[in-house]
Design a protein around this motif. Structure first.
Motif, PDB file in Angstrom:
ATOM      1  N   ALA A  29      17.557  -1.513  66.608  1.00 55.85           N
ATOM      2  CA  ALA A  29      17.721  -0.257  65.881  1.00 55.85           C
ATOM      3  C   ALA A  29      19.167   0.192  66.032  1.00 55.85           C
ATOM      4  O   ALA A  29      19.759   0.020  67.091  1.00 55.85           O
ATOM      5  N   LYS A  30      19.726   0.753  64.973  1.00 59.08           N
ATOM      6  CA  LYS A  30      21.042   1.374  65.103  1.00 59.08           C
ATOM      7  C   LYS A  30      20.872   2.606  65.974  1.00 59.08           C
ATOM      8  O   LYS A  30      19.872   3.318  65.838  1.00 59.08           O
ATOM      9  N   GLU A  31      21.849   2.880  66.795  1.00 53.86           N
ATOM     10  CA  GLU A  31      21.706   4.016  67.703  1.00 53.86           C
ATOM     11  C   GLU A  31      21.460   5.329  66.944  1.00 53.86           C
ATOM     12  O   GLU A  31      20.596   6.117  67.314  1.00 53.86           O
ATOM     13  N   GLU A  32      22.209   5.520  65.837  1.00 53.78           N
ATOM     14  CA  GLU A  32      22.018   6.781  65.090  1.00 53.78           C
ATOM     15  C   GLU A  32      20.602   6.876  64.525  1.00 53.78           C
ATOM     16  O   GLU A  32      19.996   7.944  64.529  1.00 53.78           O
ATOM     17  N   SER A  33      20.105   5.749  64.031  1.00 54.49           N
ATOM     18  CA  SER A  33      18.769   5.789  63.431  1.00 54.49           C
ATOM     19  C   SER A  33      17.714   6.079  64.481  1.00 54.49           C
ATOM     20  O   SER A  33      16.749   6.806  64.244  1.00 54.49           O
ATOM     21  N   LEU A  34      17.929   5.496  65.658  1.00 56.55           N
ATOM     22  CA  LEU A  34      16.998   5.742  66.749  1.00 56.55           C
ATOM     23  C   LEU A  34      17.018   7.221  67.139  1.00 56.55           C
ATOM     24  O   LEU A  34      15.976   7.849  67.349  1.00 56.55           O
ATOM     25  N   ASN A  35      18.215   7.792  67.192  1.00 55.86           N
ATOM     26  CA  ASN A  35      18.339   9.210  67.491  1.00 55.86           C
ATOM     27  C   ASN A  35      17.591  10.059  66.464  1.00 55.86           C
ATOM     28  O   ASN A  35      16.908  11.013  66.830  1.00 55.86           O
ATOM     29  N   VAL A  36      17.711   9.668  65.201  1.00 46.55           N
ATOM     30  CA  VAL A  36      17.030  10.443  64.161  1.00 46.55           C
ATOM     31  C   VAL A  36      15.509  10.360  64.347  1.00 46.55           C
ATOM     32  O   VAL A  36      14.798  11.360  64.261  1.00 46.55           O
ATOM     33  N   TYR A  37      15.023   9.155  64.640  1.00 49.43           N
ATOM     34  CA  TYR A  37      13.585   8.966  64.860  1.00 49.43           C
ATOM     35  C   TYR A  37      13.088   9.884  65.978  1.00 49.43           C
ATOM     36  O   TYR A  37      12.101  10.603  65.833  1.00 49.43           O
ATOM     37  N   ILE A  38      13.801   9.853  67.083  1.00 43.56           N
ATOM     38  CA  ILE A  38      13.374  10.649  68.247  1.00 43.56           C
ATOM     39  C   ILE A  38      13.516  12.140  67.950  1.00 43.56           C
ATOM     40  O   ILE A  38      12.644  12.946  68.269  1.00 43.56           O
ATOM     41  N   GLN A  39      14.618  12.485  67.314  1.00 40.95           N
ATOM     42  CA  GLN A  39      14.847  13.912  67.054  1.00 40.95           C
ATOM     43  C   GLN A  39      13.841  14.484  66.056  1.00 40.95           C
ATOM     44  O   GLN A  39      13.446  15.641  66.172  1.00 40.95           O
ATOM     45  N   ASN A  40      13.403  13.659  65.098  1.00 45.73           N
ATOM     46  CA  ASN A  40      12.369  14.145  64.184  1.00 45.73           C
ATOM     47  C   ASN A  40      11.106  14.500  64.954  1.00 45.73           C
ATOM     48  O   ASN A  40      10.433  15.481  64.664  1.00 45.73           O
ATOM     49  N   LEU A  41      10.800  13.678  65.949  1.00 46.11           N
ATOM     50  CA  LEU A  41       9.592  13.928  66.738  1.00 46.11           C
ATOM     51  C   LEU A  41       9.769  15.093  67.713  1.00 46.11           C
ATOM     52  O   LEU A  41       8.923  15.961  67.823  1.00 46.11           O
ATOM     53  N   LEU A  42      10.869  15.080  68.451  1.00 41.05           N
ATOM     54  CA  LEU A  42      11.020  16.038  69.548  1.00 41.05           C
ATOM     55  C   LEU A  42      11.657  17.359  69.130  1.00 41.05           C
ATOM     56  O   LEU A  42      11.348  18.395  69.697  1.00 41.05           O
ATOM     57  N   TRP A  43      12.560  17.295  68.175  1.00 41.28           N
ATOM     58  CA  TRP A  43      13.298  18.514  67.813  1.00 41.28           C
ATOM     59  C   TRP A  43      12.830  19.083  66.489  1.00 41.28           C
ATOM     60  O   TRP A  43      12.453  20.227  66.401  1.00 41.28           O
ATOM     61  N   GLU A  44      12.897  18.233  65.446  1.00 37.83           N
ATOM     62  CA  GLU A  44      12.565  18.732  64.111  1.00 37.83           C
ATOM     63  C   GLU A  44      11.068  18.967  63.989  1.00 37.83           C
ATOM     64  O   GLU A  44      10.626  19.823  63.234  1.00 37.83           O
ATOM     65  N   LYS A  45      10.299  18.192  64.703  1.00 37.52           N
ATOM     66  CA  LYS A  45       8.827  18.302  64.671  1.00 37.52           C
ATOM     67  C   LYS A  45       8.303  18.287  63.233  1.00 37.52           C
ATOM     68  O   LYS A  45       7.523  19.144  62.836  1.00 37.52           O
ATOM     69  N   ASN A  46       8.752  17.311  62.498  1.00 37.18           N
ATOM     70  CA  ASN A  46       8.334  17.250  61.086  1.00 37.18           C
ATOM     71  C   ASN A  46       7.502  16.005  60.780  1.00 37.18           C
ATOM     72  O   ASN A  46       7.459  15.530  59.674  1.00 37.18           O
ATOM     73  N   VAL A  47       6.858  15.471  61.807  1.00 37.38           N
ATOM     74  CA  VAL A  47       5.999  14.307  61.598  1.00 37.38           C
ATOM     75  C   VAL A  47       4.547  14.747  61.780  1.00 37.38           C
ATOM     76  O   VAL A  47       4.216  15.405  62.761  1.00 37.38           O
ATOM     77  N   ARG A  48       3.720  14.394  60.808  1.00 36.52           N
ATOM     78  CA  ARG A  48       2.327  14.847  60.852  1.00 36.52           C
ATOM     79  C   ARG A  48       1.360  13.675  60.837  1.00 36.52           C
ATOM     80  O   ARG A  48       1.722  12.583  60.397  1.00 36.52           O
ATOM     81  N   ASN A  49       0.136  13.929  61.275  1.00 34.69           N
ATOM     82  CA  ASN A  49      -0.881  12.873  61.238  1.00 34.69           C
ATOM     83  C   ASN A  49      -1.650  12.943  59.917  1.00 34.69           C
ATOM     84  O   ASN A  49      -1.318  13.730  59.028  1.00 34.69           O
ATOM     85  N   ARG A  50      -2.683  12.112  59.806  1.00 31.60           N
ATOM     86  CA  ARG A  50      -3.439  12.039  58.535  1.00 31.60           C
ATOM     87  C   ARG A  50      -4.117  13.350  58.166  1.00 31.60           C
ATOM     88  O   ARG A  50      -4.422  13.589  57.011  1.00 31.60           O
TER      89      ARG A  50
END
Ligand SMILES: Nc1nc2c(ncn2[C@@H]2O[C@H](COP(=O)(O)OP(=O)(O)OP(=O)(O)O)[C@@H](O)[C@H]2O)c(=O)[nH]1
Ligand SMILES: [Zn+2]
Length: 394
Positions: A285-306
């Motif tokens: 993974a590119k470091e920036e992309s990995l950061n975005v993945y983690i930040q979406n989960l931990l900071w942005e909290k914009n990932v939802r389940n079904r």
């Protein structure tokens, strides 16, 4: 160290007067020991948490009174209502209650603090050389994530100490009730949060339950946190070597890869319960992309389940492969804080490069999390409809 703005400020400044001075009871033996302590060595801190009455203080008292070769500084939480043990530890020669550092016969130091443990630790660090380990008890309703974050964020403390691990003591008799408790506001209850964050989970008071009940509790705890090690005790009597020097948060945990490999995704055992999700995705993974993945989960909290519920990640741990980095990288997350750290271990060849993540939290859906990670590695658009950039969870 990455953290969202405003996420983990400590409630400092309060406990200044709680730990004024050490009571000097110097012995010759102690002075000899002091000379042998390495200057500049970082001191590990283990955070001990657990619901009200689970046996945290019992554990610390056991450590304080048992003979062992360690010099441990123990920070007890505020005196509980009428806990005789806690009081007896804090009584000075003339019978008055003290809130200060006491040096005990087996080489331990002890202190009781009121609010945040941060000030106590700062005071304690002025007594450097007298101890090689710190144990910190949180209050029963504390979110250990906040305490743990403190050691990550406070750079000044960071030079002298490091977070070694989080131990959660669970009451074998009432633990299931505590874990199942529903909070009116829909928040995750404290007991579950504490178990979710733990590196070690001690099921204490096993004398009070049948093997059947103990087994139910074990299953529920395991389904919440598939990563932590579970120990079972009476009166919190535990082998110190199994709870100290875990290096749970740093790149010294070389066995992490092996450990992560054995973590299964778990099934919920209670309504709304926290589960552990693990998956593996090959590649870099590119470091920036990995950061975005983690930040979406931990900071942005914009990932939802079904069901369109927000995923809430409490703890994150993984071994990842970052593009152009020869070494394996550990990712650690506690609530909104996370950290990427290179390990001393290199990937042997490109075919071996893989990413293994373990996430502990609520409303987690393995397939969605994995799909998003694959998109991160392959740098494709996020195909999943469960990623909603403009819809932040409360
Ligand atoms: N039967 C039984 N009682 C225990 C055991 N371990 C601790 N206790 C008792 O449980 C009570 C609570 O223990 P503590 O160690 O004070 O619990 P704590 O987690 O520090 O409690 P708070 O600081 O108030 O949250 C005490 O009366 C202990 O003596 C055990 O293994 N079996
Ligand atoms: Zn206690």
């Amino acid at each position: 160290m990455f953290h969202a703005i405003g996420s983990a400020d400590g409630e400092e400044e309060k406990a200044e007067e709680d730990c004024p001075e050490l009571v000097p009871i110097k012995t010759k033996q102690r002075e000899e020991k002091e000379e042998t302590s390495r200057p500049g060595a970082k001191i590990p801190v283990t955070v001990i948490t657990g619901y009200l009455g689970a046996g945290k203080t019992t554990l610390l008292n056991y450590i304080l009174t048992e003979q062992h070769s360690k010099r441990i500084a123990v920070i007890l939480n505020e005196f509980g209502e009428g806990s005789a043990l806690e009081k007896s530890l804090a009584v000075s020669q003339d019978g008055e209650l003290y809130e200060e550092w006491l040096e005990l016969r087996n080489g331990c130091l002890c202190c009781s603090v009121k609010d945040s443990g941060l000030k106590a630790i700062e005071n304690l660090m002025q007594k450097k050389g007298k101890f090689d380990y710190i144990l910190l008890e949180t209050t029963g309703l504390a979110d250990p994530g906040a305490v743990a974050s403190m050691f990550w964020v406070d750079a000044e403390l960071g030079v002298d100490i490091y977070l070694d691990g989080i131990i959660t003591v669970v009451d074998a008799k009432y633990g299931l009730n505590h874990l199942a408790e529903e909070k009116p506001d829909g928040l995750i209850n404290e007991a579950s949060r504490q178990v979710a964050l733990a590196d070690i989970i001690i099921l204490n008071k096993t004398d009070l339950v049948s093997e059947e009940d103990l087994s139910k509790l074990r299953t529920t705890v395991r389904s919440t946190n598939g990563l932590g090690k579970i120990l079972e005790t009476q009166k919190s009597r535990v082998d110190l070597s199994s709870i100290l020097d875990l290096h749970a948060f740093d790149s010294l945990s070389i066995s992490l890869q092996r450990k992560l490999q054995n973590v299964p995704t778990t099934q919920p055992h209670l309504d709304q319960s926290i589960i552990t999700v693990t998956f593996e995705v090959p590649g870099n993974a590119k470091e920036e992309s990995l950061n975005v993945y983690i930040q979406n989960l931990l900071w942005e909290k914009n990932v939802r389940n079904r069901d369109d519920d927000c995923m809430e990640v409490i703890r994150l741990k993984g071994l990842v492969s970052i593009k152009d980095k020869p070494q394996q990288v550990i990712v650690q997350g506690v609530h909104e804080l996370y950290d990427l750290e290179e390990t001393p271990v290199s990937w042997e060849d490109d075919s071996e490069r893989t990413n293994r993540l373990v996430l502990i939290g609520r409303n987690l859906d393995k397939d969605i999390l994995k799909q998003l990670f694959i998109a991160t590695v392959t740098e494709t658009e996020n195909q999943t409809t469960h990623f909603k950039e403009d819809q932040v969870c409360p």
